[in-house]
Design a protein around this motif. Sequence first.
Motif, PDB file in Angstrom:
ATOM      1  N   UNK A   1      16.348   2.524  21.883  1.00 53.53           N
ATOM      2  CA  UNK A   1      15.597   1.284  21.742  1.00 53.53           C
ATOM      3  C   UNK A   1      16.540   0.231  21.153  1.00 53.53           C
ATOM      4  N   UNK A   2      16.536  -0.945  21.753  1.00 54.48           N
ATOM      5  CA  UNK A   2      17.387  -2.040  21.291  1.00 54.48           C
ATOM      6  C   UNK A   2      16.529  -3.158  20.698  1.00 54.48           C
ATOM      7  N   UNK A   3      17.132  -3.985  19.898  1.00 57.87           N
ATOM      8  CA  UNK A   3      16.438  -5.144  19.344  1.00 57.87           C
ATOM      9  C   UNK A   3      15.900  -6.000  20.480  1.00 57.87           C
ATOM     10  N   UNK A   4      14.655  -6.455  20.341  1.00 55.78           N
ATOM     11  CA  UNK A   4      14.026  -7.280  21.351  1.00 55.78           C
ATOM     12  C   UNK A   4      13.192  -6.497  22.350  1.00 55.78           C
ATOM     13  N   UNK A   5      13.306  -5.167  22.345  1.00 55.67           N
ATOM     14  CA  UNK A   5      12.529  -4.347  23.273  1.00 55.67           C
ATOM     15  C   UNK A   5      11.051  -4.357  22.903  1.00 55.67           C
ATOM     16  N   UNK A   6      10.219  -4.144  23.918  1.00 54.97           N
ATOM     17  CA  UNK A   6       8.789  -3.953  23.720  1.00 54.97           C
ATOM     18  C   UNK A   6       8.475  -2.513  24.096  1.00 54.97           C
ATOM     19  N   UNK A   7       7.903  -1.789  23.147  1.00 50.42           N
ATOM     20  CA  UNK A   7       7.599  -0.375  23.330  1.00 50.42           C
ATOM     21  C   UNK A   7       6.092  -0.207  23.373  1.00 50.42           C
TER      22      UNK A   7
ATOM     23  N   UNK B   1      18.329   0.203  17.671  1.00 54.64           N
ATOM     24  CA  UNK B   1      19.356   1.223  17.849  1.00 54.64           C
ATOM     25  C   UNK B   1      18.872   2.585  17.357  1.00 54.64           C
ATOM     26  N   UNK B   2      17.639   2.903  17.709  1.00 53.93           N
ATOM     27  CA  UNK B   2      17.070   4.211  17.427  1.00 53.93           C
ATOM     28  C   UNK B   2      16.505   4.761  18.731  1.00 53.93           C
ATOM     29  N   UNK B   3      16.208   6.054  18.750  1.00 53.95           N
ATOM     30  CA  UNK B   3      15.623   6.648  19.943  1.00 53.95           C
ATOM     31  C   UNK B   3      14.098   6.567  19.864  1.00 53.95           C
ATOM     32  N   UNK B   4      13.466   6.789  20.989  1.00 52.99           N
ATOM     33  CA  UNK B   4      12.007   6.835  21.026  1.00 52.99           C
ATOM     34  C   UNK B   4      11.503   7.919  20.082  1.00 52.99           C
ATOM     35  N   UNK B   5      12.157   9.074  20.074  1.00 53.96           N
ATOM     36  CA  UNK B   5      11.764  10.163  19.184  1.00 53.96           C
ATOM     37  C   UNK B   5      11.852   9.763  17.719  1.00 53.96           C
ATOM     38  N   UNK B   6      12.899   9.046  17.355  1.00 52.18           N
ATOM     39  CA  UNK B   6      13.037   8.575  15.974  1.00 52.18           C
ATOM     40  C   UNK B   6      11.956   7.558  15.629  1.00 52.18           C
ATOM     41  N   UNK B   7      11.603   6.698  16.577  1.00 56.42           N
ATOM     42  CA  UNK B   7      10.532   5.734  16.344  1.00 56.42           C
ATOM     43  C   UNK B   7       9.198   6.448  16.149  1.00 56.42           C
TER      44      UNK B   7
END
Length: 77
Positions: free
Chosen positions: A62-68, A25-31
């Motif tokens: 981004x959600x839990x379980x996603x692959x980035x 539950x964060x954004x790509x920018x936050x990651x």
Amino acid sequence: MIHILLFAHLQEVVGESKLAVELSHITVGQLKTWLEKQYPQLSLQSIMVAINEEFATDTTMIQSGDTIAFIPPISGG
């Protein structure tokens, strides 16, 4: 948990090609910001990002379980 894939020089900087982290539950920018704090030598500003094999922007959630996947620019001839 999310799964992070690193390619080319990014995996050299981090020392791993894959990471699993307890974030969601964060954004790509936050990651990107979080990763740069964990690995200060890492710069992710000009890196393409894909979530579950679909290109994403810094505002994509981004959600839990996603692959980035973090994909650096590639050049060749």
